[in-house]
Enzyme design. Structure first.
Site, PDB file in Angstrom:
ATOM      1  CB  SER A 217      23.827  94.452  -4.077  1.00  0.00           C
ATOM      2  OG  SER A 217      24.425  95.542  -4.756  1.00  0.00           O
TER       3      SER A 217
ATOM      4  CE1 TYR B 100      19.971  93.974  -7.928  1.00  0.00           C
ATOM      5  CE2 TYR B 100      21.356  95.656  -6.915  1.00  0.00           C
ATOM      6  CZ  TYR B 100      21.191  94.378  -7.413  1.00  0.00           C
ATOM      7  OH  TYR B 100      22.246  93.490  -7.385  1.00  0.00           O
TER       8      TYR B 100
HETATM    9  N1  LIG Z   1      26.783  91.371 -11.253  1.00  0.00           N
HETATM   10  C1  LIG Z   1      26.810  92.328 -10.338  1.00  0.00           C
HETATM   11  O1  LIG Z   1      27.431  93.387 -10.537  1.00  0.00           O
HETATM   12  C2  LIG Z   1      26.094  92.164  -9.032  1.00  0.00           C
HETATM   13  C3  LIG Z   1      26.361  93.105  -8.014  1.00  0.00           C
HETATM   14  C4  LIG Z   1      25.712  92.968  -6.796  1.00  0.00           C
HETATM   15  C5  LIG Z   1      24.837  91.918  -6.600  1.00  0.00           C
HETATM   16  N2  LIG Z   1      24.584  91.027  -7.597  1.00  0.00           N
HETATM   17  C6  LIG Z   1      23.638  89.952  -7.341  1.00  0.00           C
HETATM   18  O2  LIG Z   1      24.188  88.713  -7.735  1.00  0.00           O
HETATM   19  C7  LIG Z   1      23.135  87.791  -7.980  1.00  0.00           C
HETATM   20  C8  LIG Z   1      23.425  87.064  -9.283  1.00  0.00           C
HETATM   21  O3  LIG Z   1      23.363  87.988 -10.341  1.00  0.00           O
HETATM   22  P1  LIG Z   1      24.401  87.950 -11.581  1.00  0.00           P
HETATM   23  O4  LIG Z   1      25.114  89.231 -11.576  1.00  0.00           O
HETATM   24  O5  LIG Z   1      25.157  86.690 -11.560  1.00  0.00           O
HETATM   25  O6  LIG Z   1      23.356  88.024 -12.795  1.00  0.00           O
HETATM   26  P2  LIG Z   1      23.046  87.027 -13.994  1.00  0.00           P
HETATM   27  O7  LIG Z   1      21.902  87.666 -14.699  1.00  0.00           O
HETATM   28  O8  LIG Z   1      24.281  86.726 -14.758  1.00  0.00           O
HETATM   29  O9  LIG Z   1      22.553  85.695 -13.276  1.00  0.00           O
HETATM   30  C9  LIG Z   1      21.339  85.649 -12.565  1.00  0.00           C
HETATM   31  C10 LIG Z   1      20.694  84.291 -12.764  1.00  0.00           C
HETATM   32  O10 LIG Z   1      19.490  84.289 -11.975  1.00  0.00           O
HETATM   33  C11 LIG Z   1      18.477  83.691 -12.758  1.00  0.00           C
HETATM   34  N3  LIG Z   1      17.157  84.156 -12.310  1.00  0.00           N
HETATM   35  C12 LIG Z   1      16.541  85.327 -12.576  1.00  0.00           C
HETATM   36  N4  LIG Z   1      15.315  85.332 -12.040  1.00  0.00           N
HETATM   37  C13 LIG Z   1      15.165  84.135 -11.427  1.00  0.00           C
HETATM   38  C14 LIG Z   1      14.102  83.538 -10.715  1.00  0.00           C
HETATM   39  N5  LIG Z   1      12.935  84.158 -10.547  1.00  0.00           N
HETATM   40  N6  LIG Z   1      14.298  82.306 -10.194  1.00  0.00           N
HETATM   41  C15 LIG Z   1      15.457  81.656 -10.382  1.00  0.00           C
HETATM   42  N7  LIG Z   1      16.482  82.148 -11.083  1.00  0.00           N
HETATM   43  C16 LIG Z   1      16.336  83.384 -11.590  1.00  0.00           C
HETATM   44  C17 LIG Z   1      18.771  84.101 -14.184  1.00  0.00           C
HETATM   45  O11 LIG Z   1      18.134  83.222 -15.118  1.00  0.00           O
HETATM   46  C18 LIG Z   1      20.287  84.020 -14.214  1.00  0.00           C
HETATM   47  O12 LIG Z   1      20.729  82.737 -14.604  1.00  0.00           O
HETATM   48  C19 LIG Z   1      21.845  88.625  -7.984  1.00  0.00           C
HETATM   49  O13 LIG Z   1      21.174  88.467  -6.753  1.00  0.00           O
HETATM   50  C20 LIG Z   1      22.352  90.041  -8.128  1.00  0.00           C
HETATM   51  O14 LIG Z   1      21.466  90.990  -7.599  1.00  0.00           O
HETATM   52  C21 LIG Z   1      25.200  91.130  -8.818  1.00  0.00           C
END
Ligand SMILES: NC(=O)c1ccc[n+]([C@@H]2O[C@H](COP(=O)([O-])OP(=O)(O)OC[C@H]3O[C@@H](n4cnc5c(N)ncnc54)[C@H](O)[C@@H]3O)[C@@H](O)[C@H]2O)c1
Length: 263
Positions: free
Chosen positions: A154, A168
């Site tokens: 991130s 985070y």
């Molecule tokens: N959406 C954003 O703005 C953003 C920004 C920066 C980084 N990220 C990163 O992107 C990645 C994906 O997040 P997203 O935004 O798609 O969120 P999301 O919540 O839509 O998807 C995350 C997925 O991870 C799964 N998950 C959660 N805990 C888990 C575990 N212990 N084991 C396996 N799966 C697990 C959830 O069930 C979900 O399907 C994360 O690492 C998040 O930190 C997201």
């Protein structure tokens, strides 16, 4: 290799954690479209089954396995099983992650309110989960002298981020250096390790807060491009890092953030 083969993943196998939703689902779709047999994994079994069934309509090489990345033995078992079944694992996305709630922009996110059970839970998934995924993958990739590992970090791991919780930002900063350390160790083995550092994407993270109109409004001033990204906008960078096109990129933490980290 001709230019049109640069993004071709035909004959390759990939694994994505946290693939039932958001960025992981979009990444899996891109890998499938580029020809890779892709094992989509997630802790949420119902959401995973639904997403795999949806993608299989157009991509028969989509498969699913339930996996909680906070359980290192389970990570080993799923990765080992994938290698046994497919014969190889070319590309792994350590993408699963959770939010730590609000940052110091609101009072409850300020430093004196950081509590250990919540901190530990974020670290177990966002940091220990990435370590477990890297370690399990490398055991297969290193002897084969081939592999790609991509971690979803991130921009909150690159600089202070008032909108993100302490656990985070600390977990994402830690994975960035985990990626650099692993990239240098594994370069002689032709295993490339990189991180994607997204800015705000409209996914389900943090209760889907970034999908709300009030977030979109806030991002108009916060993000130089003036908007939150949609999940499919991760696909180009994900495909670049998974494919032969990035053969000389390793140890990189690449922002994809509408210009936010350039400020
Ligand atoms: N959406 C954003 O703005 C953003 C920004 C920066 C980084 N990220 C990163 O992107 C990645 C994906 O997040 P997203 O935004 O798609 O969120 P999301 O919540 O839509 O998807 C995350 C997925 O991870 C799964 N998950 C959660 N805990 C888990 C575990 N212990 N084991 C396996 N799966 C697990 C959830 O069930 C979900 O399907 C994360 O690492 C998040 O930190 C997201």
């Amino acid at each position: 290799m001709s230019v049109h083969q640069l993004f071709d993943l035909g004959g390759q196998t990939a694994l994505v954690t946290g693939a039932a939703s958001g960025l992981g689902s979009a990444i899996a779709e891109a890998l499938l479209a580029a020809g890779a047999r892709t094992l989509m994994t997630d802790v949420d079994e119902d959401a995973l089954n639904a997403r795999v069934a949806l993608l299989r309509k157009h991509h028969p090489l989509a498969e699913g396995a339930v996996l909680d990345v906070a359980d290192p033995d389970a990570v080993d078992a799923v990765v080992d099983d994938a290698v046994r079944r497919y014969g190889q694992l070319d590309c792994v996305f350590a993408n699963a992650g959770i939010s730590a709630g609000r940052g110091f922009a609101v009072e409850t996110g300020q430093l004196e309110h950081v509590e250990h059970p919540a901190w530990d839970r974020v670290m177990r998934i966002n940091l220990d989960g990435v370590l477990a995924t890297l370690r399990a993958s490398v055991r297969h990739m290193k002897p084969r002298r081939q592999g790609r590992i991509i971690v979803t970090s991130s921009i909150a791991g690159i600089r202070a981020e008032p909108l993100s919780g302490y656990a985070y930002v600390a977990s994402k900063a830690a994975v960035n250096n985990l990626v650099r350390q692993a990239a240098v160790e594994l370069a002689p083995f032709n295993v490339l390790v990189n991180a994607i550092a997204p800015g705000p994407f409209a996914t389900e993270i943090n209760g889907g807060r970034l999908k709300l109109p009030e977030s979109a409004e806030r991002m108009r001033t916060y993000i130089p491009l003036g908007r939150v990204a949609q999940p499919h906008e991760i696909q180009g960078l994900a495909l670049l890092l998974a494919s032969p096109a990035s053969s000389y990129i390793t140890g990189a933490v690449i922002p994809i953030d509408g210009g936010a980290s350039a400020r």
